[in-house]
Design an enzyme around this catalytic site. Structure first.
Site, PDB file in Angstrom:
ATOM      1  CG  HIS A   1      -1.926   1.069   1.213  1.00 17.47           C
ATOM      2  ND1 HIS A   1      -3.032   1.022   0.414  1.00 17.47           N
ATOM      3  CD2 HIS A   1      -1.968   2.254   1.876  1.00 17.47           C
ATOM      4  CE1 HIS A   1      -3.740   2.129   0.593  1.00 17.47           C
ATOM      5  NE2 HIS A   1      -3.108   2.895   1.474  1.00 17.47           N
TER       6      HIS A   1
ATOM      7  CD  GLU B   1      -3.290  -1.582  -1.876  1.00 15.28           C
ATOM      8  OE1 GLU B   1      -2.903  -0.959  -2.884  1.00 15.28           O
ATOM      9  OE2 GLU B   1      -3.969  -1.075  -0.995  1.00 15.28           O
TER      10      GLU B   1
ATOM     11  CG  ASN C   1      30.999 -22.653  -5.654  1.00 12.98           C
ATOM     12  OD1 ASN C   1      30.782 -23.301  -6.671  1.00 12.98           O
ATOM     13  ND2 ASN C   1      31.881 -21.684  -5.598  1.00 12.98           N
TER      14      ASN C   1
END
Lengths: 673, 141
Positions: free
Chosen positions: A46, A68, A408
């Protein structure tokens, strides 16, 4: 229009904050659904929507509006937190981030209508999941189509999805079909949803349909005319291509959940922003948020300095009348006080550059989540010591190395759940990030409980890639061999994967940490896991430096990189394979004369022993002979400017107490070149 | 060339030659400071100096104009100029005066390779002829 450029930076900062907050809340929501989290997300969305529309940033406010709306729906309807739901929300969050970046860089905005549709579909999930098939033309229909094409008309396929809440879909369908026929002239064929057996609602049959028409109107025209009709949730118009050997070839089923490629192809995928003003192109200025308390503290210190200055002025005024010994004492007192205040001021100002490392760490749960999904491994990230403060610049620079480490671990380090099960490890792979202060350093400890790094395998692989020679391999201990992962072009992954394994990662980790004057230790045990310990200076603006004299010049080595200072006699220098080296704690350390390395003339040596500085950077070590060790002191790093060109061997300069400029050597470059 | 004529110039000497720099391009003129040399830098870069807390790179104008270095004298000065948002010091043998030129001629050719494009033009003040330095060219080349 009001000039909004003044608020641009504030807006971007707020946007960053809110997006970050949404990211975190969404991650938390995925783990354990809670109403508060949805509420937090809703509030953040909002806020973004509000500020974006204030800034006239329509693309973002429109998208955020949908987000929203979706969040409101989640809050009201409390649907089950399916992974599709979370993924959709993540995707829309990513879209918002892309828009933000494009806004900052002043680029054209990408088209996120596909994301908007995805959100809409999410909310209005049709009750029945059926299949909609592009209609096959019957022979008769095909002839109609061919005749139409010959007479200069073209074929269009109109795909319509009705609003979920539309009451009488069947009636609506017939009305729309009639309307389309009125507009276009000829309806070639129509195709409705294929119903799944046992479907309750007859009306769902009409929730989506494709109408193929022959018309002289063009796509846009048709789109505009139809877009005003009520109850249409989605409208797509594509050109329909008549197969040469008609009676349609294989018809492609259209999945109900729309994919990005379903975006209206008639529209350009990128829309340009309304205003191309120069302000927009300007990159966001980095700003610092400082607590009022810290700022007040600094103000107080400055106040004290002013008082000191007044007392000095007083002393100079009364100096003529006073006795010199008492005058000197008074000056000494003021100088001491000033020294303390300045020291405190220096620390205070430095602290304004500091940020908790959580700013960096908080980005990783999302990364781990995505990796976990992509690789199909169950991963868990544990973060400790996020409150540890560190220079903001270092935090930025640390992002890439840590991402490489995480990738990794996820890709190569941590085994699949099955393998882990067999090994008696918990099925969830765990990555731990810990940070804490130790003396004048920040330590970041990164560990995973994967399979560890097998030094022997690394050795064999490096040998195979020609990174080391046969005899070098024979001399390397297992522990030393592990460090080979930092060599450029080294990658242990047998296959190159999307996530990692391009053989560049660890090399980047080393160079980046080296640039930050940091050092890395690896501690690994096959089958148990790997721990990387990264030690970094608190700040880059002021460092502790070791002052040395070489050929009459004062040079500075960063203290972080000084492992040891020793004195040796010339007999200790040995020649090993055409390279001078010394033995230090049982290690073979390459020996250089600093003057030679810097092309300075050699000076006559007066003393019998040679002062030696053992320099360490990341994982390499070397010894440098100097003429004299002066001592250590805090130095402020000043840049050398760009005019000099690339000076890789120097990390800057500083001004000494005598007003002269002294160069600061770049230890990582010195050691590795 | 009319715009150049009304401007003020600092007239300086390097070797036997007299040159001029537009006063707008000059930040300040300082006496010789202790210079810290920089290893592996270009030969015309003499090093860096401390200009009130700023580290400023110092070049030899003699070298830039193709002349060998001479030992410093009491008259040696550093002219600090602004170039691409940085301060750069130019070592000159002597700074003569502030002056204006009644006439400015276009640069004459045949200076040799080091001098190609190094001058805006030639200022005339009575019988004196002075080359007006083009800093962008000298420092950029």
């Amino acid at each position: 229009m009001m000039d909004l450029s003044a608020y641009r930076d504030i807006f971007i900062e707020e946007l960053n904050d809110q997006l970050e907050r949404m990211d975190q809340s969404l991650l938390a929501l995925e783990l354990s659904p809670s109403v508060e989290l949805v509420q937090t997300l809703f509030r953040a969305a909002h806020t973004i929507k509000g500020s974006a529309s204030t800034m006239d940033f329509r693309e973002l406010s429109d998208l955020t509006h949908e987000v929203e709306y979706a969040l409101e729906w989640v809050r009201e309807k409390k649907p089950e937190m399916t992974s599709e739901l979370i993924d959709t929300l993540f995707r829309s969050l990513d879209a918002m981030k892309v828009l933000r970046d494009q806004y900052i860089r002043g680029e054209a905005y990408a088209d996120f209508r596909a994301v908007v549709r995805e959100i809409k579909d999410l909310i209005q999930t049709p009750a029945v999941v059926g299949k909609l098939v592009t209609p096959q033309l019957q022979p008769a229909e095909s002839i109609v189509a061919q005749v139409a094409v010959v007479s200069g008309k073209h074929l269009l396929s109109i795909h319509i999805m009705l609003e979920h809440k539309c009451m009488m879909k069947a009636a609506r369908y017939h009305i729309l079909r009639q309307r389309i026929e009125d507009i276009c002239g000829t309806v070639v064929t129509t195709s409705l949803m294929e119903m799944q057996p046992g479907a309750q609602n007859e009306d769902d049959h009409y929730s989506q349909f494709i109408i193929i028409v022959a018309t002289s109107k063009d796509r846009q025209q048709l789109e505009t005319e139809l877009s005003t009709d009520s109850d249409i949730h989605m409208l797509e118009i594509h050109p329909y291509v008549l197969e040469s050997n008609e009676i349609a070839a294989t018809s492609a089923p259209v999945e109900l959940i729309s994919e990005p490629e379903h975006t209206k192809p008639s529209l350009p995928t990128v829309t340009t922003s309304g205003s191309g003003s120069d302000e927009k192109v300007k990159a966001a200025q980095p700003t610092v948020r400082v607590s009022v308390e810290r700022l007040d503290h600094l103000m107080n210190l400055v106040g004290e300095l002013l008082i000191d200055q007044t007392s000095l002025a007083d002393l100079s005024g009364s100096g003529a009348r006073k006795e010199s010994s008492s005058l000197i004492q008074s000056i000494g007192g003021v100088s001491d006080h000033m020294g303390r205040v300045i020291k405190e001021l220096q620390e205070g100002v430095m602290k304004t550059r500091m940020l908790p490392i959580d700013q960096l760490f908080s980005r990783f749960p999302r990364l781990v989540r995505d990796l976990s999904q992509k690789l199909g491994k169950d991963l868990e990230l544990v973060i400790q010591g996020g409150e540890t403060e560190l220079d903001r610049m270092i935090i930025e620079e640390l992002s890439d190395p840590l991402i490489h480490l995480i990738r990794n671990s996820a890709d190569h380090g941590i085994e699949s759940a099955e393998v882990r099960g067999e090994l008696g490890k918990p099925s969830k792979g765990r990555i731990t990030l810990t940070s804490f202060h130790e003396e004048n350093h920040v330590v970041i400890r990164y560990s995973d409980d994967g399979k560890g790094i097998d030094g022997e395998k690394i050795k064999a692989s490096a040998l195979g890639k020609g990174i080391i020679s046969e005899e070098q391999a024979a001399r390397l201990s297992t522990q030393e061999a592990v460090h080979l992962i930092f060599e450029p072009g080294f990658s242990t992954a047998s296959s190159v994967s999307e996530v990692s394994g391009r053989g560049v990662g660890m090399d980047i980790v080393r160079s980046q940490i080296g640039r930050l004057n940091g050092i890395i230790d690896i501690d690994t045990e096959v089958g148990v896991g790997t721990t990387f310990t990264i030690r970094l200076p608190l700040t880059l603006a002021i460092i502790k430096g070791l002052l040395v004299k070489v050929s009459g010049r004062v040079l500075i080595l960063p203290m972080y990189n000084v492992a040891e200072i020793v004195r040796i006699s010339p007999e200790d220098i040995q020649m090993i394979q055409g390279q001078q080296a010394i033995l230090n704690h049982g290690r073979i350390v390459p020996f250089h004369r600093l003057c030679d390395r810097l092309n300075y003339p050699r000076t006559e040596r007066k003393s019998k022993t040679i002062p030696l500085v053992i320099v360490r950077s990341v994982d390499k070590i070397a010894a440098y002979a100097v003429d004299e060790i002066i001592g250590n002191q805090e130095v402020v790093i000043k840049t050398l400017g760009t005019y000099l060109g690339a000076m890789n061997h120097l990390s800057g300069a500083t001004i000494l107490g005598n007003g002269k400029v002294a160069l600061i050597l770049d230890a990582s470059y010195l050691v590795s070149h | 060339m009319s715009s150049l004529q009304k401007e003020q110039y600092i007239e300086l000497s390097v070797g036997a030659e007299t040159c001029a720099i537009r006063i707008e391009e000059i930040h300040e003129i300082i006496k010789m400071l202790s210079i810290t040399d920089i290893p592996f830098s270009r030969p015309e870069i003499k090093g860096v100096v401390n200009l009130r807390g700023k580290v400023v790179c110092v070049m030899s104008l003699r070298n830039l104009l193709g002349m060998p270095d001479e030992p410093d004298t009491r008259a040696t000065r550093i002219i600090v100029v602004r170039y691409q948002d940085e301060y750069i010091g130019l070592i000159v043998d002597r700074v003569n005066k502030v002056t204006t030129y009644s006439e400015i001629h276009p640069p004459t050719g045949g200076y040799g390779r080091n001098r190609e494009g190094a001058f805006h033009g030639v200022g005339q003040h009575g019988d004196e002829l002075v080359g007006i330095l083009k800093l962008d060219e000298i420092l950029g080349g």
